[in-house]
Scaffold this motif. Structure first.
Motif, PDB file in Angstrom:
ATOM      1  N   ILE A   1       2.113 -58.706 -58.938  1.00 49.27           N
ATOM      2  CA  ILE A   1       2.154 -58.234 -60.329  1.00 49.27           C
ATOM      3  C   ILE A   1       1.418 -56.898 -60.344  1.00 49.27           C
ATOM      4  CG2 ILE A   1       1.582 -58.774 -62.723  1.00 49.27           C
ATOM      5  CD1 ILE A   1       3.483 -60.793 -61.272  1.00 49.27           C
ATOM      6  N   PRO A   2       2.057 -55.836 -60.803  1.00 49.75           N
ATOM      7  CA  PRO A   2       1.417 -54.515 -60.737  1.00 49.75           C
ATOM      8  C   PRO A   2       0.233 -54.384 -61.694  1.00 49.75           C
ATOM      9  CG  PRO A   2       3.453 -54.396 -61.983  1.00 49.75           C
ATOM     10  CD  PRO A   2       3.383 -55.787 -61.423  1.00 49.75           C
ATOM     11  N   GLN A   3      -0.707 -53.532 -61.310  1.00 48.42           N
ATOM     12  CA  GLN A   3      -1.780 -53.146 -62.214  1.00 48.42           C
ATOM     13  C   GLN A   3      -1.151 -52.302 -63.321  1.00 48.42           C
ATOM     14  OE1 GLN A   3      -5.061 -53.860 -62.267  1.00 48.42           O
ATOM     15  NE2 GLN A   3      -4.808 -55.190 -60.500  1.00 48.42           N
TER      16      GLN A   3
ATOM     17  N   ARG B   1       6.674 -45.916 -65.481  1.00 47.34           N
ATOM     18  CA  ARG B   1       6.792 -45.302 -64.156  1.00 47.34           C
ATOM     19  C   ARG B   1       6.051 -46.204 -63.173  1.00 47.34           C
ATOM     20  NH1 ARG B   1      10.635 -42.049 -65.004  1.00 47.34           N
ATOM     21  NH2 ARG B   1      10.235 -40.128 -66.114  1.00 47.34           N
ATOM     22  N   VAL B   2       6.675 -46.459 -62.023  1.00 46.28           N
ATOM     23  CA  VAL B   2       6.109 -47.359 -61.028  1.00 46.28           C
ATOM     24  C   VAL B   2       5.887 -46.579 -59.738  1.00 46.28           C
ATOM     25  CG1 VAL B   2       6.470 -49.506 -59.765  1.00 46.28           C
ATOM     26  CG2 VAL B   2       7.358 -49.280 -62.059  1.00 46.28           C
ATOM     27  N   THR B   3       4.747 -46.837 -59.087  1.00 47.75           N
ATOM     28  CA  THR B   3       4.467 -46.188 -57.805  1.00 47.75           C
ATOM     29  C   THR B   3       5.438 -46.718 -56.749  1.00 47.75           C
ATOM     30  OG1 THR B   3       2.809 -47.869 -57.299  1.00 47.75           O
ATOM     31  CG2 THR B   3       2.029 -45.822 -58.336  1.00 47.75           C
ATOM     32  N   PRO B   4       5.628 -45.971 -55.655  1.00 47.19           N
ATOM     33  CA  PRO B   4       6.582 -46.408 -54.618  1.00 47.19           C
ATOM     34  C   PRO B   4       6.287 -47.785 -54.020  1.00 47.19           C
ATOM     35  CG  PRO B   4       6.043 -44.111 -54.301  1.00 47.19           C
ATOM     36  CD  PRO B   4       5.138 -44.617 -55.392  1.00 47.19           C
TER      37      PRO B   4
ATOM     38  N   LYS C   1      15.941 -46.190 -56.660  1.00 43.17           N
ATOM     39  CA  LYS C   1      16.647 -47.172 -57.499  1.00 43.17           C
ATOM     40  C   LYS C   1      15.792 -48.428 -57.682  1.00 43.17           C
ATOM     41  CE  LYS C   1      20.820 -45.380 -58.073  1.00 43.17           C
ATOM     42  NZ  LYS C   1      21.257 -44.958 -59.358  1.00 43.17           N
ATOM     43  N   ARG C   2      15.102 -48.793 -56.634  1.00 45.12           N
ATOM     44  CA  ARG C   2      14.247 -49.984 -56.682  1.00 45.12           C
ATOM     45  C   ARG C   2      13.131 -49.800 -57.708  1.00 45.12           C
ATOM     46  NH1 ARG C   2      10.096 -51.702 -52.224  1.00 45.12           N
ATOM     47  NH2 ARG C   2       9.743 -53.866 -52.772  1.00 45.12           N
ATOM     48  N   GLN C   3      12.489 -48.618 -57.686  1.00 43.46           N
ATOM     49  CA  GLN C   3      11.436 -48.330 -58.649  1.00 43.46           C
ATOM     50  C   GLN C   3      11.986 -48.332 -60.069  1.00 43.46           C
ATOM     51  OE1 GLN C   3      10.202 -44.799 -56.241  1.00 43.46           O
ATOM     52  NE2 GLN C   3       8.256 -45.189 -57.293  1.00 43.46           N
ATOM     53  N   GLN C   4      13.144 -47.728 -60.260  1.00 46.70           N
ATOM     54  CA  GLN C   4      13.744 -47.656 -61.595  1.00 46.70           C
ATOM     55  C   GLN C   4      14.094 -49.045 -62.116  1.00 46.70           C
ATOM     56  OE1 GLN C   4      17.042 -44.989 -61.088  1.00 46.70           O
ATOM     57  NE2 GLN C   4      15.754 -43.166 -61.066  1.00 46.70           N
ATOM     58  N   LYS C   5      14.655 -49.875 -61.242  1.00 48.07           N
ATOM     59  CA  LYS C   5      15.026 -51.232 -61.648  1.00 48.07           C
ATOM     60  C   LYS C   5      13.786 -52.049 -61.991  1.00 48.07           C
ATOM     61  CE  LYS C   5      17.715 -55.189 -60.149  1.00 48.07           C
ATOM     62  NZ  LYS C   5      18.505 -55.803 -59.084  1.00 48.07           N
ATOM     63  N   PHE C   6      12.751 -51.938 -61.164  1.00 42.05           N
ATOM     64  CA  PHE C   6      11.507 -52.661 -61.402  1.00 42.05           C
ATOM     65  C   PHE C   6      10.847 -52.183 -62.695  1.00 42.05           C
ATOM     66  CE2 PHE C   6       6.965 -53.573 -60.209  1.00 42.05           C
ATOM     67  CZ  PHE C   6       7.086 -54.942 -60.293  1.00 42.05           C
TER      68      PHE C   6
ATOM     69  N   ARG D   1       2.664 -47.376 -64.675  1.00 39.23           N
ATOM     70  CA  ARG D   1       2.124 -46.521 -65.738  1.00 39.23           C
ATOM     71  C   ARG D   1       3.018 -46.689 -66.960  1.00 39.23           C
ATOM     72  NH1 ARG D   1       1.325 -43.761 -60.890  1.00 39.23           N
ATOM     73  NH2 ARG D   1      -0.890 -43.442 -60.504  1.00 39.23           N
ATOM     74  N   VAL D   2       2.434 -47.222 -68.019  1.00 41.54           N
ATOM     75  CA  VAL D   2       3.187 -47.583 -69.216  1.00 41.54           C
ATOM     76  C   VAL D   2       2.842 -46.592 -70.325  1.00 41.54           C
ATOM     77  CG1 VAL D   2       3.654 -49.417 -70.877  1.00 41.54           C
ATOM     78  CG2 VAL D   2       3.062 -50.009 -68.519  1.00 41.54           C
ATOM     79  N   PHE D   3       3.873 -45.941 -70.865  1.00 38.57           N
ATOM     80  CA  PHE D   3       3.688 -44.975 -71.939  1.00 38.57           C
ATOM     81  C   PHE D   3       4.043 -45.645 -73.260  1.00 38.57           C
ATOM     82  CE2 PHE D   3       4.138 -42.582 -68.103  1.00 38.57           C
ATOM     83  CZ  PHE D   3       3.235 -41.540 -68.249  1.00 38.57           C
TER      84      PHE D   3
END
Length: 123
Positions: free
Chosen positions: A89-91, A40-43, A4-9, A49-51
């Protein structure tokens, strides 16, 4: 399976990147509409990863390379927007979302199949 955390982020990143591309996208790719179809965000939330989907554009690979060339600038603008919500801030990794091409190809195949003469079922 994403938590849920990954999805929210990922949702936060998608919204903010969409706003950035809506405002700044014409400077990067004139006459092209950029849509973020999925994030999609890594754990560990370090890589996103932006599509992307490009409309009114003939060369998706060239458009993707242009976006990748400005990735650090886009990440900086994203950081300015979400700095109070996250620790790091994610890559950003950008990919072309070819789902619409796949759907179009499948539609053509189904149309071709439906136009062929039906063989009577032999029992």
């Amino acid at each position: 399976m994403e938590s849920k955390r990954q999805q929210k982020f990922a949702g936060v990143i998608q919204e903010d990147l969409a706003a950035i591309f809506q405002r700044e996208g014409m400077n990067l790719l004139p006459n092209t509409m950029i849509t973020i179809t999925k994030v999609r965000v890594t754990p560990d939330l370090a890589i996103a990863r932006v599509f992307l989907s490009f409309f009114n554009n003939t060369n998706n690979q060239l458009a993707l390379n242009t976006i990748k060339a400005h990735a650090s600038e886009i990440r900086y603008k994203l950081g300015a927007r979400i700095k109070d919500q996250v620790r790091i801030i994610p890559q950003l990794e950008f990919f072309v979302d070819d789902t619409s091409d796949y759907v179009e190809r499948m539609d053509k195949i189904f149309d071709k199949i439906s136009k062929e003469e039906r063989q009577p079922d032999s029992e």
